[in-house]
Design a protein around this motif. Structure first.
Motif, PDB file in Angstrom:
ATOM      1  N   PHE A  57      32.188  51.240  39.314  1.00 33.53           N
ATOM      2  CA  PHE A  57      31.976  49.931  39.934  1.00 33.53           C
ATOM      3  C   PHE A  57      32.561  49.893  41.333  1.00 33.53           C
ATOM      4  O   PHE A  57      31.989  49.281  42.223  1.00 33.53           O
ATOM      5  N   TRP A 316      42.414  50.324  41.130  1.00 35.22           N
ATOM      6  CA  TRP A 316      42.053  49.671  42.388  1.00 35.22           C
ATOM      7  C   TRP A 316      42.729  50.390  43.555  1.00 35.22           C
ATOM      8  O   TRP A 316      42.097  50.737  44.567  1.00 35.22           O
ATOM      9  N   THR A 320      41.260  52.829  46.826  1.00 37.84           N
ATOM     10  CA  THR A 320      41.382  52.186  48.127  1.00 37.84           C
ATOM     11  C   THR A 320      42.115  53.052  49.134  1.00 37.84           C
ATOM     12  O   THR A 320      41.644  53.242  50.248  1.00 37.84           O
TER      13      THR A 320
ATOM     14  N   TYR B   6      61.586  48.852  61.958  1.00 36.76           N
ATOM     15  CA  TYR B   6      61.426  49.494  60.643  1.00 36.76           C
ATOM     16  C   TYR B   6      60.924  48.476  59.610  1.00 36.76           C
ATOM     17  O   TYR B   6      59.928  48.707  58.913  1.00 36.76           O
ATOM     18  N   ILE B  10      57.096  48.095  57.823  1.00 41.99           N
ATOM     19  CA  ILE B  10      56.858  48.052  56.373  1.00 41.99           C
ATOM     20  C   ILE B  10      55.895  46.919  56.041  1.00 41.99           C
ATOM     21  O   ILE B  10      54.895  47.114  55.329  1.00 41.99           O
ATOM     22  N   LEU B  17      47.347  47.644  53.953  1.00 38.86           N
ATOM     23  CA  LEU B  17      46.925  48.138  52.638  1.00 38.86           C
ATOM     24  C   LEU B  17      46.207  47.034  51.872  1.00 38.86           C
ATOM     25  O   LEU B  17      45.190  47.281  51.200  1.00 38.86           O
ATOM     26  N   GLY B  20      42.684  46.737  52.966  1.00 42.61           N
ATOM     27  CA  GLY B  20      41.853  47.768  52.336  1.00 42.61           C
ATOM     28  C   GLY B  20      41.487  47.396  50.921  1.00 42.61           C
ATOM     29  O   GLY B  20      40.350  47.559  50.482  1.00 42.61           O
ATOM     30  N   MET B  21      42.458  46.845  50.182  1.00 49.54           N
ATOM     31  CA  MET B  21      42.189  46.479  48.796  1.00 49.54           C
ATOM     32  C   MET B  21      41.175  45.342  48.721  1.00 49.54           C
ATOM     33  O   MET B  21      40.355  45.296  47.801  1.00 49.54           O
ATOM     34  N   THR B  24      37.721  46.982  49.051  1.00 50.05           N
ATOM     35  CA  THR B  24      37.256  47.655  47.837  1.00 50.05           C
ATOM     36  C   THR B  24      36.924  46.653  46.744  1.00 50.05           C
ATOM     37  O   THR B  24      36.026  46.892  45.941  1.00 50.05           O
ATOM     38  N   MET B  25      37.630  45.520  46.733  1.00 49.62           N
ATOM     39  CA  MET B  25      37.311  44.510  45.723  1.00 49.62           C
ATOM     40  C   MET B  25      35.927  43.916  45.981  1.00 49.62           C
ATOM     41  O   MET B  25      35.174  43.662  45.043  1.00 49.62           O
ATOM     42  N   ASN B  27      33.503  45.565  47.177  1.00 48.39           N
ATOM     43  CA  ASN B  27      32.605  46.582  46.638  1.00 48.39           C
ATOM     44  C   ASN B  27      32.479  46.473  45.135  1.00 48.39           C
ATOM     45  O   ASN B  27      31.410  46.675  44.571  1.00 48.39           O
ATOM     46  N   PHE B  28      33.595  46.163  44.485  1.00 45.24           N
ATOM     47  CA  PHE B  28      33.641  46.120  43.024  1.00 45.24           C
ATOM     48  C   PHE B  28      32.724  45.033  42.478  1.00 45.24           C
ATOM     49  O   PHE B  28      32.053  45.224  41.474  1.00 45.24           O
ATOM     50  N   ARG B  30      30.183  43.632  44.099  1.00 44.64           N
ATOM     51  CA  ARG B  30      28.835  43.639  44.680  1.00 44.64           C
ATOM     52  C   ARG B  30      27.818  44.111  43.638  1.00 44.64           C
ATOM     53  O   ARG B  30      28.161  44.920  42.775  1.00 44.64           O
ATOM     54  N   PRO B  31      26.572  43.601  43.663  1.00 46.89           N
ATOM     55  CA  PRO B  31      25.561  44.125  42.732  1.00 46.89           C
ATOM     56  C   PRO B  31      25.353  45.618  42.939  1.00 46.89           C
ATOM     57  O   PRO B  31      25.356  46.097  44.076  1.00 46.89           O
TER      58      PRO B  31
END
Lengths: 354, 188
Positions: A57, A316, A320, B6, B10, B17, B20-21, B24-25, B27-28, B30-31
């Protein structure tokens, strides 16, 4: 909330009425062993299917969808295939260590698995130093991985095993220290006691900021310890074919594979137990009606729900983030995570005192 | 100052990050693009220029348009096409005339370059979307495109627009799909 201790006590009473105390204990040990192994295998099959489906997925495809509805029997078919495969004898390898290594890995994983409180009254091993036990036994896997790399007489395996030794031993430190933060908060190392203390508020809420930092660091260190996600240096399919288990085949490879997936589950389960309240339902102080409704949901549903949330988080993250180089990986641990962990421990002590 | 940088790095790292997540979510949820082939048989629409199988269209009277001129056979880079012709007496004029006997197409050697279709002066052959080619023996890949008993379609009343100039056959089919030569532009 219904407790599994009623069931276990009933089994205990029945066995004791049928035979002597010694024999009853023996039968119970065997039953527990079988139950743990079966749960281990079934969870591994489920996890492999979940992983493949979720990975698909994330990459905008469907994942396995041919064996059964939505491919739910895909991992069963894979299991049958892997059981029928030949165990290849590697030329000039250390036969004894080669055969032993996969057992080290899986025994370490099973022993940790048995200590997890799955539901109310459903916990096989409950030491008063439970956290210590979990940390100690789970690092048995490093020995197996090092042995696998050393004994299989292959450059790739050797490099993979050395990397994994460096990585796993380093990340043990921050995972241990982040769990220590919770031990400081609860004042106990017994897993059942830690779960019982979270009946009103989960530790991630009770511990304010330090608990949250410890949770995040534990997840990062956990991903690194399971050789997954952006930290898959020991396996490194692209450069080391598959690292320490390059030379393994058949069910011995299956052991490594199972242990890898179950370690992912164990990390998620320990994170659930320590930070997210284990099998305790979500309670919000003052909302009595809401709390009563939450109590109707069985405890194992809570536990597995939270654990699979953590597993999903791991997947996840895996799809990523870019992979780290081995030196960047160790820099991250020794220069970033460990100092933060130590500061966090002091912060947690201050929170507890105030 | 270094300490603040420093700490700031962080948090900046964590923020990136998380971005980026988020992606990808997306994408997850998406049809999914996967086409499940045996299930979508007959439902999936292939794009128009998809070349899968060379065919010779026949009309309702079992007529095709092939005059057995052999341009496609000569133009084929792989020798995939074999045009076998025979001589027959024309029923109208009574003169002997070359007609198509067998149009053999070896699917196993075809690279789907479409040179045959583009060079055909009479639009006698076309590529279709039918892509299920698998057979058990190599010999069955050789297909006869003209149907048994078929014949050349009778000429329409008007003469077809085939002009012969400088030895080149110029028909409407020849320029089909070819780019129009760009006009000369002055460059400074």
């Amino acid at each position: 909330m219904w407790s599994f201790s009623e069931l276990t006590e009933w089994i205990d009473a029945t066995l004791r009425s049928l035979m002597g105390d010694g024999w009853a204990l023996f039968v119970e040990f065997v039953l527990i062993g079988v139950a743990v192994l079966v749960a281990y295998a079934v969870l591994a099959l489920i996890l492999i299917w979940v992983e493949r489906k979720v990975c698909g997925f994330f990459q905008c495809r469907l994942g396995p969808n041919r064996v059964g509805k939505w491919g739910i029997f895909q991992s069963v078919a894979d299991m049958i295939k892997i059981l029928l495969k030949e165990l290849i004898r590697i030329n000039r390898s250390d036969k004894v260590l080669f055969r032993m290594a996969s057992f080290f890995v899986i025994i370490g994983s099973i022993c940790t698995f048995a200590a997890i409180p799955f539901a109310k009254g459903l916990q096989a091993i409950d030491f008063n130093v439970g956290v210590f036990y979990v940390l100690a036994v789970s690092s048995l896997g490093v020995v197996g991985i090092l042995l696998a790399g050393w004994s299989s007489n292959s450059k790739y395996s050797m490099i993979g095993a050395m990397r994994s030794g460096a990585q796993l031993i380093s990340y043990e430190i921050s995972s241990g220290l982040s769990l220590m933060a919770i031990v400081v908060l609860s004042g106990s190392m017994q897993l059942s006691e830690i779960v019982a203390q979270q009946a009103d508020t989960w530790f991630i809420f009770k511990g304010h900021i330090p608990a949250f930092i410890a949770f995040v660091i534990y997840l990062i260190a956990g991903h690194a310890e399971t050789n997954r996600g952006p930290f898959d240096m020991p396996e490194a399919e692209s450069e080391l074919t598959s690292g320490y288990h390059t030379e393994y085949s058949g069910i011995q490879f299956g052991f490594f594979y199972l242990a890898e997936y179950l370690n992912m589950f164990i990390i998620a389960a320990v994170a659930t137990t320590m930070f997210l309240g284990g099998w305790q339902p979500l309670h919000i102080a003052g909302w009595d009606g809401f709390n009563a409704v939450m109590d109707y949901i069985p405890s194992f549903v809570w536990f597995f729900g939270k654990t699979f949330f953590c597993v999903f988080l791991a997947l996840w993250v895996r799809w990523t983030f870019p992979r780290l180089r081995i030196d960047q990986l160790l820099n991250l641990e020794w220069k970033v995570l460990m100092p933060i962990c130590l500061v966090n421990l002091i912060l947690m002590a201050i929170v507890v005192i105030l | 100052m270094k300490f603040f940088r420093y700490i700031k790095n962080i948090f900046l790292g964590i923020w990136h990050l998380l971005q980026g997540m988020y992606i990808t979510m997306l994408n997850f949820v998406r049809p999914k693009l996967t086409e499940q082939y045996p299930e979508n048989r007959g439902k999936h629409v292939y794009f128009e220029r998809f070349r899968a199988l060379l065919t010779m269209p026949h009309d309702e009277n079992n007529h095709h348009k092939c005059t057995a001129c052999g341009i496609c056979m000569n133009g084929c880079p792989n020798g995939t096409i074999t045009v076998i012709s025979k001589m027959e007496n024309d029923p109208v004029t009574g003169k002997p005339k070359r007609v198509l006997d067998k149009y053999l197409y070896d699917l196993g050697g075809c690279t789907f370059c479409e040179l045959c279709v583009r060079n055909c002066p009479f639009n006698a052959i076309v590529f279709t979307n039918q892509f299920e080619h698998s057979v058990f023996t190599k010999e069955r890949l050789v297909k006869q495109l003209n149907r048994p008993g078929s014949s050349l379609a009778p000429k329409p009343v008007q003469k077809p627009e085939v002009k012969v100039s400088n030895g080149n056959v110029e028909g409407p089919a020849l320029h089909k799909g070819q780019p129009v030569p760009p006009e000369k532009t002055q460059t400074i």
